[in-house]
Design an enzyme around this catalytic site. Structure first.
Site, PDB file in Angstrom:
ATOM      1  N   SER A 150       0.686  -1.361   0.080  1.00 18.68           N
ATOM      2  CA  SER A 150      -0.102  -0.010   0.029  1.00 18.68           C
ATOM      3  C   SER A 150       0.925   1.441   0.091  1.00 18.68           C
ATOM      4  CB  SER A 150      -1.022   0.137   1.079  1.00 18.68           C
ATOM      5  OG  SER A 150      -1.483   1.220   1.411  1.00 18.68           O
ATOM      6  N   TYR A 170      -2.288  -1.023  10.425  1.00 15.55           N
ATOM      7  CA  TYR A 170      -2.285  -1.178   8.879  1.00 15.55           C
ATOM      8  C   TYR A 170      -1.094  -0.556   8.439  1.00 15.55           C
ATOM      9  CZ  TYR A 170      -3.733  -1.225   4.161  1.00 15.55           C
ATOM     10  OH  TYR A 170      -3.853  -1.227   2.682  1.00 15.55           O
ATOM     11  N   LYS A 174       2.045  -2.469   6.276  1.00  9.68           N
ATOM     12  CA  LYS A 174       2.528  -2.339   5.079  1.00  9.68           C
ATOM     13  C   LYS A 174       3.722  -2.043   4.862  1.00  9.68           C
ATOM     14  CE  LYS A 174      -1.351  -3.856   3.326  1.00  9.68           C
ATOM     15  NZ  LYS A 174      -1.329  -5.120   2.466  1.00  9.68           N
TER      16      LYS A 174
HETATM   17  P1  NDP Z   1     -11.067  -6.752   0.397  1.00  5.83           P
HETATM   18  O1  NDP Z   1     -11.366  -6.566   1.783  1.00  5.83           O
HETATM   19  O2  NDP Z   1     -11.924  -6.168  -0.665  1.00  5.83           O
HETATM   20  O3  NDP Z   1     -10.721  -8.234   0.129  1.00  5.83           O
HETATM   21  C1  NDP Z   1      -9.807  -9.158   0.947  1.00  5.83           C
HETATM   22  C2  NDP Z   1      -9.495 -10.186   0.409  1.00  5.83           C
HETATM   23  O4  NDP Z   1      -8.297 -10.729   1.058  1.00  5.83           O
HETATM   24  C3  NDP Z   1     -10.465 -10.992   0.381  1.00  5.83           C
HETATM   25  O5  NDP Z   1     -10.447 -12.007  -0.856  1.00  5.83           O
HETATM   26  C4  NDP Z   1     -10.296 -12.203   1.769  1.00  5.83           C
HETATM   27  O6  NDP Z   1     -10.918 -13.476   1.605  1.00  5.83           O
HETATM   28  C5  NDP Z   1      -8.823 -12.039   1.565  1.00  5.83           C
HETATM   29  N1  NDP Z   1      -8.217 -12.314   2.869  1.00  5.83           N
HETATM   30  C6  NDP Z   1      -8.310 -11.733   4.008  1.00  5.83           C
HETATM   31  N2  NDP Z   1      -7.655 -12.227   4.918  1.00  5.83           N
HETATM   32  C7  NDP Z   1      -7.266 -13.688   4.416  1.00  5.83           C
HETATM   33  C8  NDP Z   1      -6.509 -14.582   4.823  1.00  5.83           C
HETATM   34  N3  NDP Z   1      -6.326 -14.596   6.087  1.00  5.83           N
HETATM   35  N4  NDP Z   1      -6.408 -15.640   4.189  1.00  5.83           N
HETATM   36  C9  NDP Z   1      -6.625 -15.688   3.038  1.00  5.83           C
HETATM   37  N5  NDP Z   1      -7.306 -14.635   2.324  1.00  5.83           N
HETATM   38  C10 NDP Z   1      -7.679 -13.536   3.047  1.00  5.83           C
HETATM   39  O7  NDP Z   1      -9.577  -6.040   0.125  1.00  5.83           O
HETATM   40  P2  NDP Z   1      -9.155  -5.136  -0.868  1.00  5.83           P
HETATM   41  O8  NDP Z   1      -9.339  -5.631  -2.345  1.00  5.83           O
HETATM   42  O9  NDP Z   1      -9.590  -3.659  -0.649  1.00  5.83           O
HETATM   43  O10 NDP Z   1      -7.502  -5.288  -0.604  1.00  5.83           O
HETATM   44  C11 NDP Z   1      -6.698  -6.101  -1.172  1.00  5.83           C
HETATM   45  C12 NDP Z   1      -5.095  -5.933  -0.807  1.00  5.83           C
HETATM   46  O11 NDP Z   1      -4.900  -4.563  -1.399  1.00  5.83           O
HETATM   47  C13 NDP Z   1      -5.011  -5.794   0.470  1.00  5.83           C
HETATM   48  O12 NDP Z   1      -3.718  -6.486   0.699  1.00  5.83           O
HETATM   49  C14 NDP Z   1      -5.023  -4.307   0.922  1.00  5.83           C
HETATM   50  O13 NDP Z   1      -4.433  -4.137   2.222  1.00  5.83           O
HETATM   51  C15 NDP Z   1      -4.280  -3.786  -0.234  1.00  5.83           C
HETATM   52  N6  NDP Z   1      -4.840  -2.370  -0.419  1.00  5.83           N
HETATM   53  C16 NDP Z   1      -6.300  -2.020  -0.473  1.00  5.83           C
HETATM   54  C17 NDP Z   1      -6.372  -0.623  -0.819  1.00  5.83           C
HETATM   55  C18 NDP Z   1      -7.852  -0.157  -0.956  1.00  5.83           C
HETATM   56  O14 NDP Z   1      -8.189   1.152  -0.624  1.00  5.83           O
HETATM   57  N7  NDP Z   1      -8.756  -0.953  -0.969  1.00  5.83           N
HETATM   58  C19 NDP Z   1      -5.362   0.470  -0.529  1.00  5.83           C
HETATM   59  C20 NDP Z   1      -4.083  -0.100  -0.630  1.00  5.83           C
HETATM   60  C21 NDP Z   1      -3.744  -1.341  -0.449  1.00  5.83           C
HETATM   61  P3  NDP Z   1     -12.687 -13.727   1.701  1.00  5.83           P
HETATM   62  O15 NDP Z   1     -13.167 -13.099   0.768  1.00  5.83           O
HETATM   63  O16 NDP Z   1     -12.724 -15.365   1.962  1.00  5.83           O
HETATM   64  O17 NDP Z   1     -12.478 -13.021   3.099  1.00  5.83           O
END
Ligand code: NDP
Length: 263
Positions: A150, A170, A174
Protein backbone atom coordinates in the site's frame (compact mmCIF):
# COMPACT_ATOMS: atom_id res chain seq x y z
CA UNK A 1 10.35 -7.56 -28.44
CA UNK A 2 6.70 -6.73 -29.13
CA UNK A 3 5.04 -5.49 -25.96
CA UNK A 4 2.15 -7.85 -25.42
CA UNK A 5 1.45 -9.88 -22.31
CA UNK A 6 0.56 -13.43 -23.21
CA UNK A 7 -0.07 -15.78 -20.27
CA UNK A 8 -1.36 -18.69 -22.39
CA UNK A 9 -0.52 -22.00 -20.62
CA UNK A 10 0.81 -20.12 -17.61
CA UNK A 11 -0.45 -20.71 -14.08
CA UNK A 12 -0.86 -18.21 -11.26
CA UNK A 13 -2.03 -17.99 -7.69
CA UNK A 14 -3.85 -14.88 -6.45
CA UNK A 15 -4.53 -14.80 -2.70
CA UNK A 16 -7.80 -13.02 -1.99
CA UNK A 17 -8.47 -13.32 -5.72
CA UNK A 18 -12.21 -13.72 -5.22
CA UNK A 19 -13.14 -10.10 -4.56
CA UNK A 20 -11.93 -6.50 -4.50
CA UNK A 21 -8.50 -5.78 -5.99
CA UNK A 22 -7.68 -9.51 -6.05
CA UNK A 23 -10.65 -10.28 -8.28
CA UNK A 24 -9.63 -7.51 -10.68
CA UNK A 25 -6.14 -9.04 -10.80
CA UNK A 26 -7.57 -12.53 -11.41
CA UNK A 27 -9.73 -11.18 -14.25
CA UNK A 28 -6.82 -9.33 -15.86
CA UNK A 29 -4.61 -12.44 -15.76
CA UNK A 30 -7.53 -14.35 -17.31
CA UNK A 31 -7.88 -11.75 -20.08
CA UNK A 32 -4.15 -12.20 -20.82
CA UNK A 33 -4.79 -15.95 -21.30
CA UNK A 34 -3.55 -17.25 -17.94
CA UNK A 35 -4.96 -19.82 -15.52
CA UNK A 36 -5.61 -18.79 -11.91
CA UNK A 37 -6.03 -20.54 -8.59
CA UNK A 38 -7.79 -18.24 -6.14
CA UNK A 39 -6.84 -18.70 -2.48
CA UNK A 40 -9.55 -17.33 -0.20
CA UNK A 41 -10.21 -17.26 3.54
CA UNK A 42 -13.95 -17.76 4.10
CA UNK A 43 -16.16 -16.23 1.37
CA UNK A 44 -18.56 -19.02 0.40
CA UNK A 45 -18.99 -17.42 -3.05
CA UNK A 46 -15.32 -17.92 -4.03
CA UNK A 47 -15.89 -21.29 -5.85
CA UNK A 48 -18.71 -19.67 -7.87
CA UNK A 49 -16.41 -16.80 -8.81
CA UNK A 50 -13.96 -19.37 -10.22
CA UNK A 51 -16.77 -21.24 -12.01
CA UNK A 52 -17.98 -17.97 -13.56
CA UNK A 53 -14.50 -17.32 -14.92
CA UNK A 54 -14.33 -20.85 -16.38
CA UNK A 55 -17.57 -20.12 -18.27
CA UNK A 56 -16.23 -16.79 -19.51
CA UNK A 57 -12.81 -18.16 -20.48
CA UNK A 58 -13.61 -21.80 -21.37
CA UNK A 59 -10.12 -22.71 -22.61
CA UNK A 60 -8.54 -21.72 -19.30
CA UNK A 61 -8.48 -23.16 -15.81
CA UNK A 62 -9.80 -21.42 -12.68
CA UNK A 63 -10.37 -22.93 -9.26
CA UNK A 64 -10.74 -21.69 -5.72
CA UNK A 65 -8.87 -23.24 -2.79
CA UNK A 66 -9.84 -22.36 0.76
CA UNK A 67 -6.67 -21.33 2.57
CA UNK A 68 -6.23 -19.00 5.50
CA UNK A 69 -2.79 -17.58 4.74
CA UNK A 70 -2.00 -17.27 8.46
CA UNK A 71 -2.01 -21.07 8.77
CA UNK A 72 1.38 -22.27 7.52
CA UNK A 73 0.39 -25.95 7.46
CA UNK A 74 -2.71 -25.14 5.40
CA UNK A 75 -0.63 -22.99 3.02
CA UNK A 76 1.60 -26.03 2.36
CA UNK A 77 -1.43 -28.27 1.71
CA UNK A 78 -3.06 -25.65 -0.50
CA UNK A 79 0.08 -25.44 -2.66
CA UNK A 80 -0.11 -29.21 -3.20
CA UNK A 81 -3.77 -28.83 -4.24
CA UNK A 82 -2.92 -25.97 -6.58
CA UNK A 83 -0.07 -27.84 -8.29
CA UNK A 84 -2.29 -30.90 -8.72
CA UNK A 85 -5.13 -28.70 -9.95
CA UNK A 86 -2.97 -27.23 -12.69
CA UNK A 87 -1.61 -30.69 -13.54
CA UNK A 88 1.93 -31.82 -12.68
CA UNK A 89 3.31 -30.73 -16.08
CA UNK A 90 1.64 -27.34 -15.81
CA UNK A 91 3.78 -25.90 -13.02
CA UNK A 92 3.39 -22.51 -11.43
CA UNK A 93 4.64 -19.28 -12.99
CA UNK A 94 3.63 -16.49 -10.67
CA UNK A 95 2.04 -15.64 -7.33
CA UNK A 96 0.24 -12.50 -6.22
CA UNK A 97 0.20 -12.13 -2.41
CA UNK A 98 -2.79 -9.80 -2.27
CA UNK A 99 -4.83 -10.93 0.75
CA UNK A 100 -4.84 -8.33 3.49
CA UNK A 101 -6.96 -6.75 6.19
CA UNK A 102 -7.37 -3.24 7.60
CA UNK A 103 -8.77 -1.78 10.76
CA UNK A 104 -9.38 1.84 11.76
CA UNK A 105 -8.92 2.08 15.52
CA UNK A 106 -7.39 4.45 18.03
CA UNK A 107 -3.91 3.30 19.10
CA UNK A 108 -5.03 3.59 22.75
CA UNK A 109 -7.82 1.08 22.10
CA UNK A 110 -6.47 -1.43 19.57
CA UNK A 111 -5.88 -4.92 20.96
CA UNK A 112 -3.23 -7.49 20.11
CA UNK A 113 -5.66 -9.72 18.16
CA UNK A 114 -6.68 -6.78 15.98
CA UNK A 115 -3.03 -5.97 15.30
CA UNK A 116 -3.13 -8.56 12.56
CA UNK A 117 0.45 -8.82 11.31
CA UNK A 118 -0.33 -12.53 10.98
CA UNK A 119 -2.40 -11.80 7.85
CA UNK A 120 -0.65 -8.75 6.39
CA UNK A 121 2.97 -9.80 6.99
CA UNK A 122 3.33 -13.43 8.08
CA UNK A 123 0.65 -14.63 5.62
CA UNK A 124 2.53 -12.98 2.75
CA UNK A 125 5.75 -14.61 3.96
CA UNK A 126 4.16 -18.09 4.14
CA UNK A 127 2.77 -17.77 0.60
CA UNK A 128 6.00 -16.39 -0.86
CA UNK A 129 8.10 -19.03 0.94
CA UNK A 130 5.87 -21.88 -0.31
CA UNK A 131 6.21 -20.60 -3.90
CA UNK A 132 9.99 -20.14 -3.61
CA UNK A 133 10.42 -23.64 -2.11
CA UNK A 134 8.40 -25.12 -4.98
CA UNK A 135 10.46 -23.27 -7.60
CA UNK A 136 13.80 -24.17 -5.99
CA UNK A 137 12.69 -27.82 -5.76
CA UNK A 138 11.51 -27.92 -9.38
CA UNK A 139 14.51 -25.83 -10.59
CA UNK A 140 12.16 -23.31 -12.19
CA UNK A 141 14.17 -20.09 -12.58
CA UNK A 142 11.54 -17.63 -13.83
CA UNK A 143 9.16 -17.43 -10.89
CA UNK A 144 7.67 -14.02 -10.10
CA UNK A 145 6.04 -12.95 -6.84
CA UNK A 146 4.09 -9.70 -6.58
CA UNK A 147 3.21 -8.47 -3.12
CA UNK A 148 0.29 -6.07 -2.81
CA UNK A 149 1.34 -3.59 -0.15
CA UNK A 150 0.00 0.00 0.00
CA UNK A 151 1.09 3.61 -0.30
CA UNK A 152 0.62 3.31 3.49
CA UNK A 153 4.05 1.67 3.50
CA UNK A 154 5.38 5.25 3.11
CA UNK A 155 2.83 7.61 4.66
CA UNK A 156 0.48 7.97 7.61
CA UNK A 157 -3.09 8.28 6.37
CA UNK A 158 -5.23 11.18 7.51
CA UNK A 159 -9.00 11.44 7.91
CA UNK A 160 -8.86 15.25 7.71
CA UNK A 161 -6.03 17.78 7.55
CA UNK A 162 -3.55 16.93 10.33
CA UNK A 163 -5.98 14.36 11.76
CA UNK A 164 -4.63 10.77 11.78
CA UNK A 165 -6.89 8.11 10.26
CA UNK A 166 -6.01 5.84 13.20
CA UNK A 167 -4.51 3.14 11.02
CA UNK A 168 -1.64 2.22 13.32
CA UNK A 169 -1.76 -1.53 12.68
CA UNK A 170 -2.39 -1.22 8.93
CA UNK A 171 0.24 1.37 8.06
CA UNK A 172 2.96 -0.32 10.10
CA UNK A 173 2.06 -3.74 8.62
CA UNK A 174 2.41 -2.35 5.09
CA UNK A 175 5.80 -0.79 5.88
CA UNK A 176 6.83 -4.20 7.21
CA UNK A 177 5.55 -6.17 4.23
CA UNK A 178 7.28 -3.86 1.73
CA UNK A 179 10.53 -4.39 3.61
CA UNK A 180 9.87 -8.13 3.77
CA UNK A 181 9.42 -8.29 -0.02
CA UNK A 182 12.70 -6.45 -0.65
CA UNK A 183 14.54 -8.88 1.69
CA UNK A 184 13.05 -11.84 -0.16
CA UNK A 185 13.99 -10.31 -3.52
CA UNK A 186 17.62 -10.10 -2.38
CA UNK A 187 17.72 -13.64 -0.94
CA UNK A 188 16.02 -15.35 -3.85
CA UNK A 189 17.59 -13.49 -6.80
CA UNK A 190 20.27 -16.22 -7.15
CA UNK A 191 17.42 -18.71 -7.77
CA UNK A 192 15.98 -16.55 -10.56
CA UNK A 193 12.96 -15.70 -8.41
CA UNK A 194 11.86 -12.08 -8.66
CA UNK A 195 9.87 -10.38 -5.87
CA UNK A 196 8.28 -6.99 -6.50
CA UNK A 197 5.70 -4.82 -4.78
CA UNK A 198 2.65 -2.99 -6.08
CA UNK A 199 1.39 -0.40 -3.63
CA UNK A 200 -2.08 0.98 -4.35
CA UNK A 201 -3.46 4.27 -3.16
CA UNK A 202 -7.15 4.57 -2.31
CA UNK A 203 -9.12 1.86 -4.14
CA UNK A 204 -12.88 1.40 -4.30
CA UNK A 205 -13.42 -1.92 -2.43
CA UNK A 206 -15.11 -3.25 0.70
CA UNK A 207 -11.92 -2.54 2.67
CA UNK A 208 -12.02 1.18 1.86
CA UNK A 209 -15.84 1.30 2.08
CA UNK A 210 -15.67 1.69 5.86
CA UNK A 211 -14.73 5.38 5.68
CA UNK A 212 -17.40 8.01 6.42
CA UNK A 213 -18.40 10.23 3.45
CA UNK A 214 -16.46 13.21 4.84
CA UNK A 215 -13.30 11.09 5.20
CA UNK A 216 -13.71 9.74 1.70
CA UNK A 217 -14.18 13.28 0.35
CA UNK A 218 -10.99 14.36 2.15
CA UNK A 219 -9.13 11.42 0.62
CA UNK A 220 -10.39 12.24 -2.87
CA UNK A 221 -9.49 15.92 -2.49
CA UNK A 222 -5.98 14.92 -1.28
CA UNK A 223 -5.14 12.83 -4.34
CA UNK A 224 -3.72 14.76 -7.33
CA UNK A 225 -6.03 12.76 -9.66
CA UNK A 226 -8.94 13.66 -7.27
CA UNK A 227 -10.59 10.25 -7.05
CA UNK A 228 -10.33 6.69 -5.77
CA UNK A 229 -8.89 4.06 -8.13
CA UNK A 230 -11.10 1.36 -9.57
CA UNK A 231 -9.72 -2.12 -8.71
CA UNK A 232 -8.89 -2.87 -12.36
CA UNK A 233 -6.60 0.17 -12.54
CA UNK A 234 -4.24 -1.68 -10.17
CA UNK A 235 -3.83 -4.61 -12.57
CA UNK A 236 -1.50 -3.41 -15.39
CA UNK A 237 1.66 -3.05 -13.25
CA UNK A 238 0.93 -6.37 -11.56
CA UNK A 239 0.71 -8.11 -14.94
CA UNK A 240 3.89 -6.42 -16.09
CA UNK A 241 5.74 -7.61 -12.97
CA UNK A 242 4.44 -11.16 -13.44
CA UNK A 243 5.57 -11.19 -17.07
CA UNK A 244 8.97 -11.67 -18.72
CA UNK A 245 8.93 -7.97 -19.70
CA UNK A 246 10.06 -7.14 -16.17
CA UNK A 247 12.94 -9.65 -16.22
CA UNK A 248 15.35 -7.02 -14.84
CA UNK A 249 13.03 -5.84 -12.06
CA UNK A 250 13.24 -7.22 -8.57
CA UNK A 251 12.82 -5.58 -5.18
CA UNK A 252 11.00 -2.63 -6.75
CA UNK A 253 7.91 -0.95 -5.29
CA UNK A 254 5.49 0.50 -7.83
CA UNK A 255 2.98 3.03 -6.50
CA UNK A 256 -0.42 3.14 -8.19
CA UNK A 257 -1.74 6.01 -6.11
CA UNK A 258 -3.12 8.72 -8.39
CA UNK A 259 -0.08 10.83 -7.49
CA UNK A 260 -0.69 10.84 -3.73
CA UNK A 261 2.98 10.37 -2.86
CA UNK A 262 3.89 13.58 -4.68
CA UNK A 263 2.95 15.31 -1.43
P1 NDP B 1 -11.01 -6.73 0.39
O1 NDP B 1 -11.32 -6.54 1.84
O2 NDP B 1 -11.98 -6.27 -0.63
O3 NDP B 1 -10.67 -8.28 0.12
C1 NDP B 1 -9.76 -8.93 0.95
C2 NDP B 1 -9.42 -10.27 0.33
O4 NDP B 1 -8.39 -10.87 1.11
C3 NDP B 1 -10.60 -11.23 0.34
O5 NDP B 1 -10.54 -12.00 -0.84
C4 NDP B 1 -10.33 -12.11 1.56
O6 NDP B 1 -10.88 -13.44 1.45
C5 NDP B 1 -8.82 -12.18 1.51
N1 NDP B 1 -8.24 -12.47 2.83
C6 NDP B 1 -8.21 -11.69 3.94
N2 NDP B 1 -7.61 -12.33 4.96
C7 NDP B 1 -7.23 -13.54 4.48
C8 NDP B 1 -6.57 -14.67 5.03
N3 NDP B 1 -6.17 -14.69 6.32
N4 NDP B 1 -6.34 -15.74 4.24
C9 NDP B 1 -6.73 -15.74 2.95
N5 NDP B 1 -7.37 -14.72 2.36
C10 NDP B 1 -7.62 -13.63 3.11
O7 NDP B 1 -9.58 -6.04 0.19
P2 NDP B 1 -9.03 -5.13 -1.00
O8 NDP B 1 -9.32 -5.76 -2.29
O9 NDP B 1 -9.41 -3.73 -0.73
O10 NDP B 1 -7.45 -5.21 -0.69
C11 NDP B 1 -6.61 -6.17 -1.29
C12 NDP B 1 -5.17 -5.83 -0.92
O11 NDP B 1 -4.88 -4.50 -1.34
C13 NDP B 1 -4.93 -5.85 0.60
O12 NDP B 1 -3.64 -6.32 0.88
C14 NDP B 1 -5.04 -4.38 0.96
O13 NDP B 1 -4.39 -4.06 2.15
C15 NDP B 1 -4.41 -3.74 -0.25
N6 NDP B 1 -4.78 -2.34 -0.44
C16 NDP B 1 -6.10 -1.94 -0.52
C17 NDP B 1 -6.42 -0.61 -0.67
C18 NDP B 1 -7.83 -0.12 -0.78
O14 NDP B 1 -8.04 1.12 -0.76
N7 NDP B 1 -8.83 -0.97 -0.90
C19 NDP B 1 -5.36 0.41 -0.73
C20 NDP B 1 -4.03 -0.10 -0.65
C21 NDP B 1 -3.77 -1.43 -0.50
P3 NDP B 1 -12.44 -13.71 1.86
O15 NDP B 1 -13.28 -13.10 0.74
O16 NDP B 1 -12.55 -15.20 1.93
O17 NDP B 1 -12.66 -13.03 3.18
Amino acid sequence: MVFTIDFKNKNFIVTGGNRGIGLALTRSIAQAGGNVSILYRSSSSAPQVAQGLEKEFPRQRFFAVQCDVTDQKRVGEAFEEVVQGFGKEGGLHGVVANAGVAIVKDALEVGGEEFDYRTNVLGVFYIAQAAAKYWVKTKFTEGSIVVISSMSSQIYNQSALNEPLRHVFYNSSKAAVSSLAKNLAAEWAPHGIRVNIVSPGYVETEQSGVHAPAVRKFHEDSVPLRRYSQPKEQAPPVLLLLSEHSSYMTGSEVFVDGGMLIW
